[in-house]
Design a protein around this motif. Structure first.
Motif, PDB file in Angstrom:
ATOM      1  N   ASN A  47     -34.393  35.761 -85.450  1.00  0.00           N
ATOM      2  CA  ASN A  47     -33.492  37.050 -85.647  1.00  0.00           C
ATOM      3  C   ASN A  47     -34.102  37.630 -87.094  1.00  0.00           C
ATOM      4  O   ASN A  47     -34.108  38.590 -87.102  1.00  0.00           O
ATOM      5  N   LEU A  48     -34.092  36.653 -87.981  1.00  0.00           N
ATOM      6  CA  LEU A  48     -34.458  37.054 -89.308  1.00  0.00           C
ATOM      7  C   LEU A  48     -35.873  37.671 -89.572  1.00  0.00           C
ATOM      8  O   LEU A  48     -36.157  38.825 -89.981  1.00  0.00           O
ATOM      9  N   ARG A  49     -36.900  37.146 -88.829  1.00  0.00           N
ATOM     10  CA  ARG A  49     -38.170  37.734 -88.614  1.00  0.00           C
ATOM     11  C   ARG A  49     -38.245  39.194 -87.864  1.00  0.00           C
ATOM     12  O   ARG A  49     -38.908  39.960 -88.144  1.00  0.00           O
ATOM     13  N   ASP A  50     -37.601  39.235 -86.809  1.00  0.00           N
ATOM     14  CA  ASP A  50     -37.341  40.461 -86.052  1.00  0.00           C
ATOM     15  C   ASP A  50     -36.495  41.301 -87.119  1.00  0.00           C
ATOM     16  O   ASP A  50     -37.073  42.749 -87.105  1.00  0.00           O
ATOM     17  N   LEU A  51     -35.577  40.945 -87.780  1.00  0.00           N
ATOM     18  CA  LEU A  51     -34.625  41.899 -88.666  1.00  0.00           C
ATOM     19  C   LEU A  51     -35.911  42.557 -89.779  1.00  0.00           C
ATOM     20  O   LEU A  51     -36.013  43.736 -90.059  1.00  0.00           O
ATOM     21  N   GLU A  62     -31.490  50.570 -95.566  1.00  0.00           N
ATOM     22  CA  GLU A  62     -31.412  49.528 -96.401  1.00  0.00           C
ATOM     23  C   GLU A  62     -30.148  48.896 -96.374  1.00  0.00           C
ATOM     24  O   GLU A  62     -29.998  47.339 -96.367  1.00  0.00           O
ATOM     25  N   SER A  63     -28.941  49.534 -96.265  1.00  0.00           N
ATOM     26  CA  SER A  63     -27.628  48.864 -96.363  1.00  0.00           C
ATOM     27  C   SER A  63     -27.543  48.063 -95.134  1.00  0.00           C
ATOM     28  O   SER A  63     -26.859  46.784 -95.374  1.00  0.00           O
ATOM     29  N   ASP A  64     -27.794  48.448 -93.842  1.00  0.00           N
ATOM     30  CA  ASP A  64     -27.571  47.534 -92.878  1.00  0.00           C
ATOM     31  C   ASP A  64     -28.531  46.467 -92.793  1.00  0.00           C
ATOM     32  O   ASP A  64     -28.147  45.264 -92.374  1.00  0.00           O
ATOM     33  N   TYR A  65     -29.704  46.496 -93.309  1.00  0.00           N
ATOM     34  CA  TYR A  65     -30.701  45.394 -93.384  1.00  0.00           C
ATOM     35  C   TYR A  65     -30.227  44.465 -94.520  1.00  0.00           C
ATOM     36  O   TYR A  65     -30.248  43.267 -93.806  1.00  0.00           O
ATOM     37  N   GLN A  66     -29.841  44.786 -95.527  1.00  0.00           N
ATOM     38  CA  GLN A  66     -29.278  43.876 -96.449  1.00  0.00           C
ATOM     39  C   GLN A  66     -28.182  43.217 -95.920  1.00  0.00           C
ATOM     40  O   GLN A  66     -27.852  41.850 -96.107  1.00  0.00           O
ATOM     41  N   SER A  67     -27.012  43.737 -95.250  1.00  0.00           N
ATOM     42  CA  SER A  67     -26.045  43.043 -94.605  1.00  0.00           C
ATOM     43  C   SER A  67     -26.287  42.043 -93.555  1.00  0.00           C
ATOM     44  O   SER A  67     -25.708  41.024 -93.614  1.00  0.00           O
ATOM     45  N   LEU A  68     -27.125  42.554 -92.628  1.00  0.00           N
ATOM     46  CA  LEU A  68     -27.543  41.745 -91.409  1.00  0.00           C
ATOM     47  C   LEU A  68     -28.419  40.468 -91.910  1.00  0.00           C
ATOM     48  O   LEU A  68     -28.174  39.204 -91.604  1.00  0.00           O
ATOM     49  N   LYS A  69     -29.121  40.604 -93.177  1.00  0.00           N
ATOM     50  CA  LYS A  69     -30.057  39.633 -93.527  1.00  0.00           C
ATOM     51  C   LYS A  69     -28.875  38.843 -94.285  1.00  0.00           C
ATOM     52  O   LYS A  69     -29.183  37.293 -94.160  1.00  0.00           O
ATOM     53  N   SER A  70     -28.268  39.083 -95.110  1.00  0.00           N
ATOM     54  CA  SER A  70     -27.343  38.343 -95.767  1.00  0.00           C
ATOM     55  C   SER A  70     -26.513  37.427 -94.857  1.00  0.00           C
ATOM     56  O   SER A  70     -26.374  36.144 -95.080  1.00  0.00           O
ATOM     57  N   SER A  71     -26.085  37.695 -93.669  1.00  0.00           N
ATOM     58  CA  SER A  71     -25.175  37.246 -92.828  1.00  0.00           C
ATOM     59  C   SER A  71     -25.975  36.214 -92.227  1.00  0.00           C
ATOM     60  O   SER A  71     -25.723  35.034 -91.656  1.00  0.00           O
ATOM     61  N   LEU A  72     -27.414  36.626 -91.895  1.00  0.00           N
ATOM     62  CA  LEU A  72     -28.304  35.646 -90.999  1.00  0.00           C
ATOM     63  C   LEU A  72     -28.425  34.545 -92.013  1.00  0.00           C
ATOM     64  O   LEU A  72     -28.570  33.187 -91.533  1.00  0.00           O
ATOM     65  N   GLN A  73     -28.694  34.751 -93.414  1.00  0.00           N
ATOM     66  CA  GLN A  73     -29.110  33.783 -94.204  1.00  0.00           C
ATOM     67  C   GLN A  73     -27.894  32.904 -94.439  1.00  0.00           C
ATOM     68  O   GLN A  73     -28.013  31.355 -94.453  1.00  0.00           O
TER      69      GLN A  73
END
Length: 98
Positions: A47-51, A62-73
């Protein structure tokens, strides 16, 4: 006895055996907590790779990306910590014996 009747009788016997002796058959290997966590970790990494791909393709703000990336990490870190805890727990008694 006709062939159809024999097939029905055989299917009925198999169904009754399966119902009344459920532990007799095993379907696949038994999934442990550690194997479940490893599978989940692989899904989170994918999912991180896809994101990252979606963000680099310009399909995501950018805001959605950072939020989703943070939750996945965060989820990946939690999974890795629990996997490490389980492996340490599993290795502990072996090291104590040797």
């Amino acid at each position: 006895m006709s062939f159809e009747l024999a097939c029905c009788l055989l299917a009925t016997l198999a169904a009754l055996f399966y119902i009344f002796f459920p532990g007799t058959f095993s379907v696949g290997r038994v999934k442990t907590r550690a194997s479940y966590l490893r599978e989940r970790k692989d899904v989170v990494y994918e999912n991180l790779r896809d994101l990252n791909f979606e963000f680099k393709a310009g399909k995501m703000p950018e805001s959605d990306y950072q939020s989703l990336k943070s939750s996945l990490q965060d989820e990946a870190a939690t999974l890795l910590a629990e996997i490490a805890r389980l492996e340490t727990k599993a290795d502990g008694p072996r090291k104590a014996r040797s």
